[in-house]
Design a protein around this motif. Structure first.
Motif, short mmCIF file in Angstrom:
data_model
loop_
_atom_site.label_atom_id
_atom_site.label_comp_id
_atom_site.label_asym_id
_atom_site.label_seq_id
_atom_site.Cartn_x
_atom_site.Cartn_y
_atom_site.Cartn_z
N ARG B 63 0.82 -1.21 0.00
CA ARG B 63 0.00 0.00 0.00
C ARG B 63 0.86 1.26 0.00
NH1 ARG B 63 -2.91 -3.07 3.89
NH2 ARG B 63 -1.99 -1.92 5.60
N VAL B 64 0.39 2.27 -0.73
CA VAL B 64 1.05 3.57 -0.74
C VAL B 64 0.62 4.31 0.53
CG1 VAL B 64 1.34 5.74 -1.97
CG2 VAL B 64 0.89 3.62 -3.25
N VAL B 65 1.56 4.63 1.40
CA VAL B 65 1.23 5.19 2.71
C VAL B 65 1.37 6.72 2.66
CG1 VAL B 65 1.78 5.11 5.17
CG2 VAL B 65 2.09 3.07 3.76
N ALA B 66 0.23 7.41 2.59
CA ALA B 66 0.25 8.87 2.38
C ALA B 66 1.02 9.60 3.47
CB ALA B 66 -1.17 9.41 2.29
N SER B 67 0.97 9.07 4.70
CA SER B 67 1.60 9.80 5.80
C SER B 67 3.12 9.80 5.71
CB SER B 67 1.16 9.20 7.14
OG SER B 67 1.56 7.83 7.19
N VAL B 69 4.81 10.72 2.98
CA VAL B 69 5.28 11.58 1.89
C VAL B 69 6.35 12.55 2.39
CG1 VAL B 69 4.61 13.49 0.39
CG2 VAL B 69 3.19 11.45 0.50
N ILE B 174 -4.49 3.65 -17.66
CA ILE B 174 -5.07 2.49 -16.98
C ILE B 174 -6.02 2.93 -15.87
CG2 ILE B 174 -3.27 0.84 -17.57
CD1 ILE B 174 -2.02 1.25 -14.89
N GLY B 175 -6.49 4.18 -15.96
CA GLY B 175 -7.57 4.62 -15.10
C GLY B 175 -7.15 5.02 -13.69
N LEU B 176 -5.88 5.35 -13.50
CA LEU B 176 -5.44 5.76 -12.17
C LEU B 176 -5.58 7.27 -12.02
CD1 LEU B 176 -2.18 3.65 -11.93
CD2 LEU B 176 -4.30 3.27 -10.66
N PRO B 177 -5.86 7.75 -10.79
CA PRO B 177 -5.94 9.19 -10.59
C PRO B 177 -4.55 9.82 -10.70
CG PRO B 177 -6.14 8.05 -8.49
CD PRO B 177 -6.13 6.99 -9.56
N HIS B 179 -1.94 12.66 -9.47
CA HIS B 179 -1.66 13.65 -8.44
C HIS B 179 -1.05 14.86 -9.14
CE1 HIS B 179 -2.42 10.88 -5.04
NE2 HIS B 179 -2.19 9.98 -5.98
N THR B 180 -0.82 15.94 -8.40
CA THR B 180 -0.29 17.18 -8.99
C THR B 180 0.89 16.85 -9.92
OG1 THR B 180 -0.83 18.16 -6.89
CG2 THR B 180 0.42 19.52 -8.46
N LEU B 189 3.72 10.22 -5.94
CA LEU B 189 2.48 9.52 -5.60
C LEU B 189 1.86 8.86 -6.83
CD1 LEU B 189 0.96 12.05 -3.05
CD2 LEU B 189 1.34 9.62 -2.61
N LEU B 196 2.01 0.05 -8.13
CA LEU B 196 1.09 -0.97 -7.58
C LEU B 196 0.33 -1.67 -8.71
CD1 LEU B 196 -0.72 0.65 -4.51
CD2 LEU B 196 1.40 -0.66 -4.55
N ALA B 197 -0.18 -0.86 -9.65
CA ALA B 197 -0.99 -1.43 -10.73
C ALA B 197 -0.14 -2.35 -11.60
CB ALA B 197 -1.61 -0.31 -11.56
#
Lengths: 605, 231
Positions: B63-67, B69, B174-177, B179-180, B189, B196-197
């Motif tokens: 998992r990508v752990v946002a905290s 960054v 591939i439909g990923l959001p 980031h900036t 990010l 991951l994908a």
């Protein structure tokens, strides 16, 4: 991090959080990717210490091998296990390649966790319903609720909480019935465990009697599904006890079963909107909207709820369009689209225009690019059958598209000195605004609007402006007495009935600094804050519901007849009871206006 | 420099200690810790150009752990080229008060210690981080995973092409959001999501370990040929 923030800020229930809590939540996101067929939550696994939100893709909810639901972007799952502390009763697996955001327990993370109110009925849809595999909506909604009754465990009131939890979890259900010697049954649900055991208020070794709700809300097993569903929604309960004709409990009906099975057609449209891969597909989906409104009306869904459902679909259509158009019409700067007016308040009618504004993060030099991208989006919106604002409140105009810095300074100017022409109109339009994209950016315009630095002149002028929207003085048979003499003989329901009430709701919002919600929600907050008496608020809410229902009824008839809807009615066409109610509503609105006029002029003066 | 010394545990002989990352080679990738990094640069000439900003995030447990960054600016010692300003929008004035390279190296060493480096067109990040580390007496020496190479392996980017596929194009394809974009933390990010994908999709053929992902990255890398890099 902005992506997490904007995404959550744009989803219910997370949109209800304040800025600080949204930041906390965004900071705690963990993103995980699941390829199609992968299990995300296993049935009967350890109770979850987190919940999930679908970001892209879709997951299926599986009940003993059978797919019972499909969740799409923005849908939350896992919260029932997290909140109840019980093992997940249903498995969840990826229906396609899916990105999910995992969130920790909000009760310990957030300053105001109570603002997150999870819907226990889905805002989601099974994909097979898109193809119309099962029968007509109205038929299904009229089926008896007995079809969905689940047998649940039963126990005595002195059984310890711990054992009842085990009983519930072993049975794979979410509640138990508690039998009392006097024959009046009680219920204990996962929600009770969450609120009272999770908080330490009731210990696990205490008798379950301490958690029981008694007597229970019951529904006769022969009641139509739609009626039972609305009863649950209205009472805010997730379970009803189904009883036979003699009042003997048969089992429990869960809101999630009814919602996934029956009362969802607007969500079919939403799912079609969300999955539209091009403009043509989006247009097809949007053109289903009027028919959906008619079906909801025929099923007896309350009018104000229909308005909210239609607004949710228009929101998703605009979001989808922004996504589809981003490839061909890129403004080149981060830009947030705001919806205005009735759409922002979630009080739309099927014929409502889509009023929009845009705010971008950058300088004035980006204006041309932003406006031409906005023009493209609005053109495409119209090709999907949704109309831009006929009165010019559109995101491609200089008035409604400004860089953030200028929105801020212009709004700050208005709330200090509202004397410039058009100031109050703009202020009231911004008070009814809601971001649908780049939500964190869009919120800043509204924040400036309700900033505490407002002058008495502004509040004074706003009240005057608000009270200028008057209901008709009265009408006698076919003769309408208006403050102004136009359209004599015909009654403009929107202008004379709806606008005075929505204006008062908006005024309450601006004065209290909290403009969220629908007109009835705002008015009731006004009563809670002492701006209106409870009587006044309820009178206005009643008037609002009556006029909105009349307008919606007319629109439904117009859709059926294939003619344009009108906001004018001839009083003679109304039955005498409706006419009398309407006249009383108008008088009541007038009284509230007069009271505010004299009292607030004094207070502000 | 004392902080850096403490951080890197440089021995009495002063020999630079490597950043370890090899321990996890044979772990399934979801069991390893990875650090996804993106750099914005003054330009692409390794001999001359420098880092102007860095962003990174940890991937833990798949998992990508946002905290986790991290993001920072670096004051470059050479002028920032007009072309690269056009990409990352960092002007000389924005960088004037930024800390020097040692702070960046410290943050990246912290991030990379015990973790596998992941980047998009990773040969660029690897080269620039390697040089920055060397200037501070550190050595970048660990497995590297390249998302551009994984995409080529999966047929999502043309093999044998002379340019790297764009990060945004792949992610949105591939439909990923997104980031900036062109912001080091935002791109890190986006790269992390893309990683991951891609790794999950490779798992479908055969469960991937850090070693197998590293091998694919090496085999499909454009870096050896130093192809022009399209930002």
């Amino acid at each position: 991090m902005k992506e997490f923030l904007n995404f959550l800020a744009g989803q219910d229930p997370y949109a209800a959080l304040d800025g600080d809590d949204l930041e906390r939540l965004a900071h705690a996101v963990e993103a995980e990717y699941f390829t199609a067929g992968t299990t995300v939550v296993a049935e009967g696994a350890e109770p979850l210490d987190h919940l999930w939100v679908v970001r892209t893709g879709a997951v299926e909810v599986v009940d003993r091998g059978r797919v019972v639901d499909l969740l799409g972007p923005g849908d939350t799952f896992g919260h029932v296990s997290l909140l109840s502390g019980l093992p997940p009763a249903l498995a969840v697996r990826a229906a396609e390649d899916t990105l999910c955001y995992r969130l920790p327990d909000h009760r310990t993370l957030l300053a105001h966790p109570e603002r997150l109110r999870f819907a226990f009925y889905g805002t989601d849809v099974r994909r097979d319903r898109l193809t119309g595999a099962d029968g007509g909506f109205a038929d299904r909604a009229h089926a008896p609720v007995s079809r969905y009754v689940r047998p649940v465990p039963r126990c005595a009131p002195d059984l310890p909480v711990r054992e009842v939890a085990a009983l519930i979890s072993d049975s794979g259900q979410s509640c138990a019935l508690v039998d009392y010697p006097d024959g009046v049954a009680g219920i204990v649900t996962d929600n009770d465990f969450r609120r009272r055991v999770g908080s330490g208020e009731v210990g696990v070794d205490e008798p379950v009697d301490r958690l029981v709700t008694r007597p229970v809300l019951t529904v006769n097993a022969s009641t139509p599904v739609a009626t039972a569903f609305l009863q649950m929604v209205e009472h805010g309960v997730h379970h009803l006890v189904a009883v036979d004709r003699t009042g003997r409990p048969l089992g429990v009906v869960r809101v999630v079963d009814l919602a996934s099975a029956e009362v969802r057609d607007p969500l079919v449209v939403r799912a079609a909107v969300d999955s539209a891969s091009d403009l043509a597909a989006l247009g097809d989906a949007c053109r289903l909207l009027p028919a959906t409104a008619v079906e909801l009306w025929d099923t007896g869904v309350p009018p104000e709820r229909i308005g909210g459902l239609l607004a949710a679909v228009v929101d998703s259509a605009l979001r989808r369009l922004l996504h589809l158009d981003s490839a061909v019409a890129d403004p080149g700067v981060p830009a947030s689209w705001l919806v205005l007016g009735s759409l922002a308040r979630r009080e739309v009618l099927p014929s409502s225009d889509v009023d929009t504004a845009v705010v971008w993060d950058g300088g004035e030099e980006a204006a041309d690019a932003v406006r031409s991208a906005a023009s493209r989006v609005l053109d495409d919106l119209e090709s999907c059958g949704l109309q831009r604002c006929a009165d010019g409140a559109n995101a491609n105009t200089p008035t409604f598209s400004r860089p953030l810095a200028r929105w801020r300074s212009d709004v700050a100017g208005i709330v200090k000195d509202p004397s410039a022409e058009g100031s109050l109109l703009l202020a009231t339009m911004l008070a009814d605004s809601r971001p649908v994209s780049e939500a964190a950016l869009g919120r800043e315009v509204l924040d400036a609007m309700v900033a505490p630095a407002r002058s008495p002149q502004f509040l004074h002028a706003l009240l005057e402006y608000t009270l200028a929207a008057r209901p008709p003085t009265g009408f006698v048979r076919d003769f309408v007495v208006e403050h102004s003499g136009e359209h004599r003989g015909q009654l403009n329901l929107k202008r004379g009935g709806l606008r005075p009430v929505t204006s008062l709701g908006r005024w309450v919002g601006v004065v209290t600094g909290d403009v969220r919600g629908t007109t009835p929600e705002r008015l009731r907050r006004g009563a809670a804050d002492g701006l209106l008496t409870t009587d006044e608020a309820e009178t206005l809410v009643g008037a609002y519901h009556q006029v909105y229902a009349l307008l919606l009824a007319e629109e439904v008839e117009a859709i059926r007849a294939g003619r344009p809807a009108s906001t004018y009615v001839a009083p003679g066409d109304l039955d005498s009871l409706t006419r009398r109610h309407l006249r009383e509503s108008f008088r009541a609105i007038g009284h509230v206006q007069e009271r505010l006029e004299s009292e607030w002029q004094r207070r502000l003066g | 420099m004392s902080l850096l010394r403490r951080l890197t545990g440089r021995g009495p002989g002063g020999r630079p200690r490597a950043i370890p990352g090899w321990d996890s080679l044979d772990l399934p990738w979801r069991d390893a810790e990875l650090a996804v990094v993106d750099l914005e640069l003054t330009g692409l000439d390794l001999k001359r150009d420098e880092i102007v900003s860095y962003g990174g995030v940890v991937v833990r447990g798949g998992r990508v752990v946002a905290s986790t960054v991290v993001y920072g600016l670096v004051r470059p010692r050479i002028p920032v080229s007009a072309e690269s300003i056009a990409i990352h929008a960092l002007r000389p004035a924005d960088l004037e008060d930024a800390p020097g390279l040692d702070v960046c190296v410290e943050a990246l060493a912290d991030l990379l210690t015990g973790r596998v480096l992941v980047a998009h067109a990773a040969w660029v990040e690897r080269a620039f981080i390697g040089r920055a580390f060397a200037e501070c007496g550190l050595r970048l020496d660990g497995p590297v995973v390249d998302t551009a190479a994984l995409a080529r392996e999966l047929g999502l980017a043309p093999r044998g092409a002379e340019t790297e596929p764009s990060l945004e194009g792949l992610a949105s394809g591939i439909g990923l959001p997104l980031h900036t974009t062109h912001h080091a933390a935002g791109d890190a990010l986006t790269t992390a999501g893309l990683f991951l994908a891609l790794a999950s999709r490779l798992d479908r053929t055969e469960p991937q370990t850090v070693r197998s992902l590293t091998n694919v990255s090496h085999r499909q890398s454009l870096g050896a040929q130093r192809r022009p890099f399209p930002f």
